[in-house]
Motif scaffolding. Sequence first.
Motif, PDB file in Angstrom:
ATOM      1  N   PRO A   1      -5.532   6.655  -1.796  1.00 27.12           N
ATOM      2  CA  PRO A   1      -5.864   6.828  -3.222  1.00 27.12           C
ATOM      3  C   PRO A   1      -4.783   6.347  -4.177  1.00 27.12           C
ATOM      4  N   ILE A   2      -3.512   6.418  -3.782  1.00 27.83           N
ATOM      5  CA  ILE A   2      -2.457   5.922  -4.672  1.00 27.83           C
ATOM      6  C   ILE A   2      -2.625   4.422  -4.873  1.00 27.83           C
ATOM      7  N   PHE A   3      -2.828   3.705  -3.769  1.00 23.11           N
ATOM      8  CA  PHE A   3      -3.047   2.265  -3.848  1.00 23.11           C
ATOM      9  C   PHE A   3      -4.282   1.946  -4.685  1.00 23.11           C
ATOM     10  N   THR A   4      -5.390   2.613  -4.409  1.00 21.83           N
ATOM     11  CA  THR A   4      -6.637   2.306  -5.109  1.00 21.83           C
ATOM     12  C   THR A   4      -6.508   2.572  -6.606  1.00 21.83           C
ATOM     13  N   ASN A   5      -5.893   3.698  -6.959  1.00 15.65           N
ATOM     14  CA  ASN A   5      -5.762   4.021  -8.383  1.00 15.65           C
ATOM     15  C   ASN A   5      -4.765   3.113  -9.105  1.00 15.65           C
ATOM     16  N   SER A   6      -3.934   2.387  -8.343  1.00 15.86           N
ATOM     17  CA  SER A   6      -2.977   1.467  -8.970  1.00 15.86           C
ATOM     18  C   SER A   6      -3.588   0.117  -9.305  1.00 15.86           C
ATOM     19  N   LEU A   7      -4.786  -0.158  -8.810  1.00 13.98           N
ATOM     20  CA  LEU A   7      -5.407  -1.465  -9.014  1.00 13.98           C
ATOM     21  C   LEU A   7      -5.805  -1.651 -10.474  1.00 13.98           C
ATOM     22  N   SER A   8      -5.630  -2.853 -10.970  1.00 14.07           N
ATOM     23  CA  SER A   8      -5.938  -3.120 -12.374  1.00 14.07           C
ATOM     24  C   SER A   8      -7.407  -2.892 -12.682  1.00 14.07           C
TER      25      SER A   8
ATOM     26  N   VAL B   1       0.872  -1.182   0.000  1.00  8.95           N
ATOM     27  CA  VAL B   1       0.000   0.000   0.000  1.00  8.95           C
ATOM     28  C   VAL B   1       0.907   1.229   0.000  1.00  8.95           C
ATOM     29  N   GLN B   2       1.006   1.863  -1.149  1.00  9.04           N
ATOM     30  CA  GLN B   2       1.955   2.954  -1.315  1.00  9.04           C
ATOM     31  C   GLN B   2       1.700   4.090  -0.332  1.00  9.04           C
ATOM     32  N   ASP B   3       0.445   4.366  -0.061  1.00 11.16           N
ATOM     33  CA  ASP B   3       0.106   5.467   0.842  1.00 11.16           C
ATOM     34  C   ASP B   3       0.610   5.209   2.254  1.00 11.16           C
ATOM     35  N   GLU B   4       0.699   3.932   2.641  1.00  6.61           N
ATOM     36  CA  GLU B   4       1.190   3.555   3.969  1.00  6.61           C
ATOM     37  C   GLU B   4       2.677   3.202   3.958  1.00  6.61           C
ATOM     38  N   GLN B   5       3.229   3.036   2.755  1.00  2.88           N
ATOM     39  CA  GLN B   5       4.635   2.665   2.563  1.00  2.88           C
ATOM     40  C   GLN B   5       4.982   1.355   3.279  1.00  2.88           C
ATOM     41  N   ARG B   6       4.077   0.375   3.139  1.00  2.00           N
ATOM     42  CA  ARG B   6       4.339  -0.922   3.761  1.00  2.00           C
ATOM     43  C   ARG B   6       3.473  -1.997   3.101  1.00  2.00           C
ATOM     44  N   ASN B   7       3.910  -3.243   3.246  1.00  4.55           N
ATOM     45  CA  ASN B   7       3.103  -4.375   2.816  1.00  4.55           C
ATOM     46  C   ASN B   7       2.049  -4.675   3.880  1.00  4.55           C
ATOM     47  N   ILE B   8       0.845  -4.976   3.437  1.00  4.22           N
ATOM     48  CA  ILE B   8      -0.234  -5.316   4.352  1.00  4.22           C
ATOM     49  C   ILE B   8      -0.860  -6.626   3.880  1.00  4.22           C
ATOM     50  N   THR B   9      -0.977  -7.579   4.786  1.00  5.02           N
ATOM     51  CA  THR B   9      -1.614  -8.860   4.504  1.00  5.02           C
ATOM     52  C   THR B   9      -2.937  -8.917   5.247  1.00  5.02           C
ATOM     53  N   ASP B  10      -4.022  -9.081   4.491  1.00  4.36           N
ATOM     54  CA  ASP B  10      -5.343  -8.997   5.121  1.00  4.36           C
ATOM     55  C   ASP B  10      -6.394  -9.380   4.087  1.00  4.36           C
TER      56      ASP B  10
END
Length: 267
Positions: free
Chosen positions: A94-101, A26-35
């Motif tokens: 929003p960066i993460f969401t807009n990156s989704l295919s 998640v780019q906005d959080e600058q970390r990997n998230i598993t969930d």
Amino acid sequence: MHEAWMNASTNVAQMYPESRINTYYVQDEQRNITDYFSVDFTMDEILLIRRRQRSPYRDPSYDDRFPVASLEDLIRVVQSADRPVGIYIETKSPIFTNSLSIIRDSNVTFEGLILDLIQRFGYNSSRSPCFLQSFNEDSLLYFANRTSLPLTLLLRASDDDDISDARLDQIARFAYAIGPDKQLVIRTNSTNHIDLRTDLVQRAHSAGLRVHPFTLRNEYPYLAWDYRQDPLNEYADYFELGVDGAFTDFPATYSNFLNNTYCHNAC
């Protein structure tokens, strides 16, 4: 839900197998998230999930009783009220969401989807009871070029080094308000006592910006000892400094403060 990852605030783990768990950076959080991520579920699937209180110090009595509401659900409830009720919409990650295919392949944006929805419900002018907020400046700039709705740039406590007068003037070119972490307005020290009441509110007003700090809460871990464990004292402190509004997890407390402070004689 406060984030796109759902395990802490819903019963999703009881409703769906672990195979639905995913890991995203998640780019906005600058970390990997598993969930369990909401973006991996259809709306029909999400409607089977029930909400849970994620904070261990708050009342869990309503756990598993209510489904997840959509933004459209919220707007319909708000517009059914017999008085004006405002909404304050945040673009989360929003960066993460807009990156989704699914977003890119559909040639849309997260912000564009929000704007299309709220405009259908009549939120389309600077006088509409709707604010748009984000930590992401590019997200707000997208809105600024397409709507006259008031925009609020959220500021983290770590942004302390980047809120010069020049920066506030730059923000005022596209935003109506700033939403600073409350530590940027009233700073506490390591012993949880007030260390400094800053001049951010006055400087923001000089730039033509309103100020809506976040987040005012009732629980004592979030209150400086100076407030004697009374959240109304915290509200009074911020409003005496001139804030124009505030984010809170306890709207009844906020309402009581406003009524007692400003409507005692007039209302």
